[in-house]
Design a protein around this motif. Structure first.
Motif, PDB file in Angstrom:
ATOM      1  N   HIS A  41       0.856  -1.188   0.000  1.00 41.63           N
ATOM      2  CA  HIS A  41       0.000   0.000   0.000  1.00 41.63           C
ATOM      3  C   HIS A  41       0.891   1.238   0.000  1.00 41.63           C
ATOM      4  N   VAL A  42       0.765   2.072  -1.034  1.00 38.42           N
ATOM      5  CA  VAL A  42       1.577   3.284  -1.143  1.00 38.42           C
ATOM      6  C   VAL A  42       1.254   4.214   0.023  1.00 38.42           C
ATOM      7  N   LYS A  43      -0.025   4.518   0.203  1.00 40.58           N
ATOM      8  CA  LYS A  43      -0.462   5.231   1.406  1.00 40.58           C
ATOM      9  C   LYS A  43      -0.710   4.146   2.436  1.00 40.58           C
ATOM     10  N   TYR A  44       0.090   4.144   3.485  1.00 41.24           N
ATOM     11  CA  TYR A  44       0.063   3.070   4.465  1.00 41.24           C
ATOM     12  C   TYR A  44      -1.311   2.930   5.121  1.00 41.24           C
ATOM     13  N   ILE A  45      -1.649   1.700   5.436  1.00 42.33           N
ATOM     14  CA  ILE A  45      -2.879   1.411   6.153  1.00 42.33           C
ATOM     15  C   ILE A  45      -2.677   1.756   7.631  1.00 42.33           C
ATOM     16  N   THR A  46      -3.678   2.420   8.181  1.00 37.68           N
ATOM     17  CA  THR A  46      -3.670   2.792   9.597  1.00 37.68           C
ATOM     18  C   THR A  46      -4.992   2.337  10.224  1.00 37.68           C
ATOM     19  N   PRO A  47      -5.092   2.361  11.537  1.00 33.23           N
ATOM     20  CA  PRO A  47      -6.376   2.020  12.161  1.00 33.23           C
ATOM     21  C   PRO A  47      -7.500   2.960  11.706  1.00 33.23           C
ATOM     22  N   GLU A  48      -7.152   4.183  11.348  1.00 29.22           N
ATOM     23  CA  GLU A  48      -8.156   5.162  10.928  1.00 29.22           C
ATOM     24  C   GLU A  48      -8.666   4.924   9.510  1.00 29.22           C
ATOM     25  N   ASN A  49      -7.847   4.359   8.623  1.00 31.61           N
ATOM     26  CA  ASN A  49      -8.277   4.217   7.222  1.00 31.61           C
ATOM     27  C   ASN A  49      -8.485   2.773   6.771  1.00 31.61           C
ATOM     28  N   ILE A  50      -8.334   1.825   7.658  1.00 28.39           N
ATOM     29  CA  ILE A  50      -8.402   0.420   7.254  1.00 28.39           C
ATOM     30  C   ILE A  50      -9.769   0.009   6.707  1.00 28.39           C
ATOM     31  N   THR A  51     -10.802   0.742   7.035  1.00 24.33           N
ATOM     32  CA  THR A  51     -12.138   0.417   6.509  1.00 24.33           C
ATOM     33  C   THR A  51     -12.476   1.220   5.261  1.00 24.33           C
TER      34      THR A  51
END
Length: 96
Positions: A41-51
């Motif tokens: 993932h170029v823009k890293y997955i975070t708890p805020e964007n994982i959904t």
């Protein structure tokens, strides 16, 4: 893999997306053209964007990398020098 991402990476949606992206790049690393291994993932997955499927399942946010290029992506940001540079025994900055 971070705990918050385990469920996502085991999901049918991710596996389908990963497989289709891998095939679209003919299995080749997008940086060195070696055998690809990791859909990154170029823009890293975070708890805020994982959904957010625009981040997690969007081919525009993915990159196929070999293990070496993926390691460089995640570990070079912790290096004290830019890629290709190092300090010699005298403490001078030199090219590798």
């Amino acid at each position: 893999m971070k705990d918050y991402a385990k469920k996502f990476y085991k999901s049918k949606a991710w596996k389908k997306c990963r497989t289709s992206y891998f095939a679209s790049k003919y299995g080749l690393c997008e940086r060195c053209a070696g055998p690809g291994k990791i859909v990154h993932h170029v823009k890293y997955i975070t708890p805020e964007n994982i959904t957010d499927p625009n981040i997690t399942l969007n081919h525009g946010n993915l990159e196929l990398l070999c293990q070496d290029c993926h390691n460089k992506e995640h570990h070079e940001r912790y290096n004290a020098t830019a890629y290709g540079l190092m300090f010699d025994i005298n403490g001078d900055l030199v090219r590798k």
